[in-house]
Motif scaffolding. Structure first.
Motif, PDB file in Angstrom:
ATOM      1  N   GLU A   1       0.751  -3.409  12.829  1.00 44.73           N
ATOM      2  CA  GLU A   1       1.897  -3.483  11.914  1.00 44.73           C
ATOM      3  C   GLU A   1       1.742  -2.477  10.776  1.00 44.73           C
ATOM      4  O   GLU A   1       2.729  -1.902  10.308  1.00 44.73           O
ATOM      5  N   ILE A   2       0.522  -2.271  10.342  1.00 45.50           N
ATOM      6  CA  ILE A   2       0.275  -1.317   9.255  1.00 45.50           C
ATOM      7  C   ILE A   2       0.658   0.092   9.700  1.00 45.50           C
ATOM      8  O   ILE A   2       1.375   0.798   8.982  1.00 45.50           O
ATOM      9  N   ILE A   3       0.241   0.507  10.889  1.00 48.93           N
ATOM     10  CA  ILE A   3       0.613   1.843  11.350  1.00 48.93           C
ATOM     11  C   ILE A   3       2.117   1.913  11.638  1.00 48.93           C
ATOM     12  O   ILE A   3       2.754   2.943  11.417  1.00 48.93           O
ATOM     13  N   GLY A   4       2.690   0.821  12.097  1.00 52.15           N
ATOM     14  CA  GLY A   4       4.146   0.795  12.311  1.00 52.15           C
ATOM     15  C   GLY A   4       4.903   1.032  11.014  1.00 52.15           C
ATOM     16  O   GLY A   4       5.863   1.808  10.970  1.00 52.15           O
ATOM     17  N   MET A   5       4.457   0.394   9.950  1.00 51.98           N
ATOM     18  CA  MET A   5       5.086   0.602   8.635  1.00 51.98           C
ATOM     19  C   MET A   5       4.854   2.023   8.129  1.00 51.98           C
ATOM     20  O   MET A   5       5.741   2.618   7.513  1.00 51.98           O
ATOM     21  N   GLN A   6       3.676   2.570   8.383  1.00 48.97           N
ATOM     22  CA  GLN A   6       3.411   3.950   7.966  1.00 48.97           C
ATOM     23  C   GLN A   6       4.372   4.906   8.671  1.00 48.97           C
ATOM     24  O   GLN A   6       4.942   5.800   8.043  1.00 48.97           O
TER      25      GLN A   6
ATOM     26  N   LEU B   1       0.834  -1.211   0.000  1.00 48.22           N
ATOM     27  CA  LEU B   1       0.000   0.000   0.000  1.00 48.22           C
ATOM     28  C   LEU B   1       0.866   1.258   0.000  1.00 48.22           C
ATOM     29  O   LEU B   1       0.590   2.210  -0.736  1.00 48.22           O
ATOM     30  N   ILE B   2       1.900   1.253   0.815  1.00 44.69           N
ATOM     31  CA  ILE B   2       2.786   2.418   0.896  1.00 44.69           C
ATOM     32  C   ILE B   2       3.503   2.645  -0.429  1.00 44.69           C
ATOM     33  O   ILE B   2       3.586   3.773  -0.923  1.00 44.69           O
ATOM     34  N   TYR B   3       4.020   1.587  -1.013  1.00 46.79           N
ATOM     35  CA  TYR B   3       4.760   1.732  -2.264  1.00 46.79           C
ATOM     36  C   TYR B   3       3.888   2.351  -3.365  1.00 46.79           C
ATOM     37  O   TYR B   3       4.329   3.228  -4.100  1.00 46.79           O
ATOM     38  N   PHE B   4       2.652   1.894  -3.451  1.00 46.06           N
ATOM     39  CA  PHE B   4       1.787   2.360  -4.542  1.00 46.06           C
ATOM     40  C   PHE B   4       0.971   3.612  -4.212  1.00 46.06           C
ATOM     41  O   PHE B   4       0.626   4.366  -5.122  1.00 46.06           O
ATOM     42  N   PHE B   5       0.665   3.845  -2.943  1.00 44.74           N
ATOM     43  CA  PHE B   5      -0.288   4.905  -2.621  1.00 44.74           C
ATOM     44  C   PHE B   5       0.189   5.960  -1.629  1.00 44.74           C
ATOM     45  O   PHE B   5      -0.563   6.871  -1.312  1.00 44.74           O
TER      46      PHE B   5
END
Length: 151
Positions: A79-84, A33-37
């Motif tokens: 984990e999603i917020i950690g990656m953000q 998600l981060i890579y594309f958006f």
């Protein structure tokens, strides 16, 4: 109906229900998600992190209550917020996102001090905040790698 919505959000669109390593699957989902958006604008990134924080605390709290488990493995919105947070203010090149993914998973699994103590916070806060701190550690290390032109 609302329980299914909390489950969908808490499990990262069910990525946390994939077999064996749910935290890694959730982190990979976030990386894609981060890579594309991921927006270039830091303010927009901050808004996304803030919204994810609210959704993470609420969904992980209600989903864990529904299951009767303090911190279910299938909850991966943390984990999603950690990656953000790991990618906050960093351009999402393929190498940066991959380095963030690897560094974040290592830190999230090892839980260097004081990350472990944040797990003791109640409910969705305890589920979410330790991964936010792991994301912050990752962001700092990633910035060092970017600064040294390794990424």
């Amino acid at each position: 109906m609302i329980d299914k919505l909390w489950e969908f959000i808490a499990t990262g669109c069910y990525s946390g229900k994939l077999p064996k390593m749910p935290g890694t699957w959730g982190s990979i989902f976030a990386a894609v998600l981060i890579y594309f958006f991921w927006p270039d604008n830091l303010l927009f990134q901050g808004v996304i992190v803030l919204l994810t924080f609210v959704l993470s605390v609420l969904s992980s709290h209600f989903y864990s209550l529904n299951l009767g488990v303090k911190d279910p493995d299938s909850v991966v919105i943390d984990e999603i917020i950690g990656m953000q947070i790991a990618m906050l203010g960093i351009k999402p090149s393929l190498s940066a996102v991959l380095f963030a993914l690897v560094i974040f998973r290592i830190i999230d699994i090892m839980k260097p001090p004081p990350i472990k103590m944040f797990e003791k916070l109640p409910g969705g806060f305890g589920i979410t905040v330790d991964d936010m701190v792991a994301g912050l550690y990752t962001n700092l290390l990633l910035r060092l790698l970017v600064w040294r032109n390794y990424v």
